[in-house]
Design a protein around this motif. Sequence first.
Motif, PDB file in Angstrom:
ATOM      1  N   GLY A  70       0.824  -1.205   0.000  1.00 22.64           N
ATOM      2  CA  GLY A  70       0.000   0.000   0.000  1.00 22.64           C
ATOM      3  C   GLY A  70       0.856   1.252   0.000  1.00 22.64           C
ATOM      4  O   GLY A  70       0.609   2.199  -0.756  1.00 22.64           O
ATOM      5  N   GLY A  71       1.885   1.257   0.838  1.00 20.99           N
ATOM      6  CA  GLY A  71       2.774   2.416   0.902  1.00 20.99           C
ATOM      7  C   GLY A  71       3.492   2.642  -0.409  1.00 20.99           C
ATOM      8  O   GLY A  71       3.550   3.766  -0.929  1.00 20.99           O
ATOM      9  N   ILE A 117       7.059 -16.873 -10.959  1.00 19.50           N
ATOM     10  CA  ILE A 117       6.039 -15.878 -11.287  1.00 19.50           C
ATOM     11  C   ILE A 117       6.512 -14.501 -10.841  1.00 19.50           C
ATOM     12  O   ILE A 117       6.437 -13.522 -11.596  1.00 19.50           O
ATOM     13  N   THR A 118       7.040 -14.438  -9.623  1.00 17.25           N
ATOM     14  CA  THR A 118       7.536 -13.162  -9.110  1.00 17.25           C
ATOM     15  C   THR A 118       8.632 -12.604 -10.011  1.00 17.25           C
ATOM     16  O   THR A 118       8.593 -11.442 -10.416  1.00 17.25           O
ATOM     17  N   GLY A 119       9.604 -13.451 -10.343  1.00 13.76           N
ATOM     18  CA  GLY A 119      10.717 -12.998 -11.165  1.00 13.76           C
ATOM     19  C   GLY A 119      10.247 -12.564 -12.543  1.00 13.76           C
ATOM     20  O   GLY A 119      10.662 -11.518 -13.057  1.00 13.76           O
ATOM     21  N   SER A 120       9.359 -13.341 -13.107  1.00 17.49           N
ATOM     22  CA  SER A 120       8.864 -13.045 -14.446  1.00 17.49           C
ATOM     23  C   SER A 120       8.066 -11.742 -14.446  1.00 17.49           C
ATOM     24  O   SER A 120       8.168 -10.942 -15.384  1.00 17.49           O
ATOM     25  N   ASP A 184      -3.845  -9.618  -5.115  1.00 21.37           N
ATOM     26  CA  ASP A 184      -4.151 -10.561  -4.060  1.00 21.37           C
ATOM     27  C   ASP A 184      -2.918 -10.763  -3.190  1.00 21.37           C
ATOM     28  O   ASP A 184      -1.858 -11.114  -3.685  1.00 21.37           O
ATOM     29  N   LEU A 185      -3.082 -10.542  -1.909  1.00 16.41           N
ATOM     30  CA  LEU A 185      -1.910 -10.606  -1.037  1.00 16.41           C
ATOM     31  C   LEU A 185      -1.540 -12.012  -0.614  1.00 16.41           C
ATOM     32  O   LEU A 185      -0.510 -12.195   0.023  1.00 16.41           O
ATOM     33  N   ALA A 251       2.175  -8.463  -4.872  1.00 16.28           N
ATOM     34  CA  ALA A 251       0.755  -8.750  -4.622  1.00 16.28           C
ATOM     35  C   ALA A 251      -0.133  -8.600  -5.854  1.00 16.28           C
ATOM     36  O   ALA A 251      -1.335  -8.474  -5.703  1.00 16.28           O
ATOM     37  N   GLY A 252       0.419  -8.645  -7.056  1.00 16.41           N
ATOM     38  CA  GLY A 252      -0.433  -8.448  -8.224  1.00 16.41           C
ATOM     39  C   GLY A 252      -0.831  -6.993  -8.367  1.00 16.41           C
ATOM     40  O   GLY A 252      -0.409  -6.148  -7.583  1.00 16.41           O
TER      41      GLY A 252
END
Lengths: 326, 321
Positions: A70-71, A117-120, A184-185, A251-252
């Motif tokens: 959020g920040g 997924i994160t890296g991509s 989505d967290l 988090a998308g």
Amino acid sequence: MVMPRRSLWPPLATLALLGLAALLLSVTVGSAAVSLGDVWAVARGEGSPLARTLILDLRVPRSLSAFAVGGLLAVAGALMQVLLRNPLADPYVLGLSGGASVGALAAMLAGLGGAVITGSAFAGAFLSTLLVFGLAHGTGSWTPSRLLLTGVVVAAGWGAVITLMLAISPAERLPGMLYWLMGDLSYSRSPWPPLALLLLICLLLLPLGRSLNVMARGPLQAAALGVNVRPLEWTIYLVASVLTATAVTTAGSIGFVGLVVPHMLRLVLGNDQRLILPACALAGGALLVLADTLARTMIAPEQLPVGVITALLGVPTFLYLLYRSR
Amino acid sequence: MTTSTPAARPSSVFTSASSRRFGGASGPAVAALLALALSGPVAGETRAASPCAIDDRDREVCLEQPAERIAALSPGATELVYAAGAGEKVVAVVAYSDYPPEAQEVQSVGSHTRMDLEALVTLSPDLVIGWMTGNPPEQLETIEALGMPVFYIEPRDFEGVSSAIERLARLAATREEGERVAAEFRDGMAALAERYADAEPVSVFYQVWDEPLMTINDEHLIGQVVSMCGGVNVFGELPRLVPRIDDESVLAADPEAILAGGMGEENRGWLTHWQQYPSMTAVERDNLYFVPPSLIQRPTPRLLEGSRLFCEQLDHARGKR
């Protein structure tokens, strides 16, 4: 600069307390009943193994991730609004979340999971940043409107690619992809990298506050007042991109926070970037923590996408502030 | 299939994280020794003290003792666990776990695409049945990191269904029941396959969904039912498992029979759609058949019933030539 000289600390302290309260609330509330006594016991290093797992392994990391994301989004949004001098600018306006989404969805389509997924997603965001920056820079001049147009068109291109990928992906992968796109967290892993980045950037931006205030009035005036505009613009763009890329990969693409939190704070606190940027970090974090708490408890055990709640919370608040400020 | 070994072997699941929460800090070997020492009269010869099984991701999952609290994270997994005779041990299911009816009484931990991990942890399962392509991998990784062993299942053929039942039964120490149900399914399917092995081919279109119009290819479990019953799936060669098609391609393929599921268990609405094309062979001969989707779309023992129905309907279509 004619800027009412206000003390920075009272509003920041209030927002920090708000953020802390939101974090505390999110740690004590959940679908599993954990009493305040249990939370206190866990905080002292005691408590049952179940309560410890619930609080230390599930709730605390997720709440901290929500706060950081959020920040990051709110600060990135505030920076984009200064850079583009456009009130509609948000962290995603230049196509960054589109690039990240294409990266993430491609990984999901290939059946890869987790860290890939994160890296991509980060690679996609980085690619999009370079693309927009390179194209907007081109051979000629580099104006905010040119940057904005390039970004919007690149974003539209990513949008088409996302739709194409959704259309050709096997049915069983669709829910995961849609949740990612909605933000989505539950995807977030360690909260520490985004939190550290948020703190670092806030400290780095502190000395730039004055120049940013001048920039918000336009590049000509900024140049006339002795600000070295071009490097500052590049810095803002790169910083905002790194912030957004980190948030999106954690988090998308969670919408709304980056657009509305800076506006809300300006309506209440005035447009002094020295105050607005740290305030955005705190208020954006608090908003997303609250939204995520609601998202995972409102109709538990079903889980809602957090983006729905940020909008449902933010829209009435923002409209009220706007109405009041006439 | 590998056979179960009573001695605990280290596996991907049995890493430091799992042993921390599930007893024995000194690891599976000690636990197995203890179990052997204590188990004398209790453990029958079919009950492994620390059961192991290979899951559908080819990982060996070992438990320190037979599972007592099972979380099934897909409606199909729930059915398979009940089929394996371990229904009483199911403590958590996900939304739409509606079969057998008892499963509806078990606490749900949300949708299979997004589980409420807090609710799951609170139920402290000692075995979690994951769905490879249905559950979010991040959440399954978190579940494993929290020390709950995850057993992935996703049957892709008939043998996968019976072997999943056997493997689940081994982990839950209900081998007798599990092996009986698995054998029943295996024999039933084999009998069907034998009966229709030389049947006249019937060209078939199977409709999974109406908007968008979707079918299945030969690799899909339903596609395998079509072939077993002597059907020839007109879209069997398409590369995607669940291809999206249009009315035109169905008209061009002109199947002899159309079989469809529908929303709910007796809604023939999707079939009436085809009656607007009276020139199609399937419509002309009135070979429009309804197959209750729950009997054929889940890889569970009920597939045997669904397949019988499917084969009978194709036979019916043959009779109209």
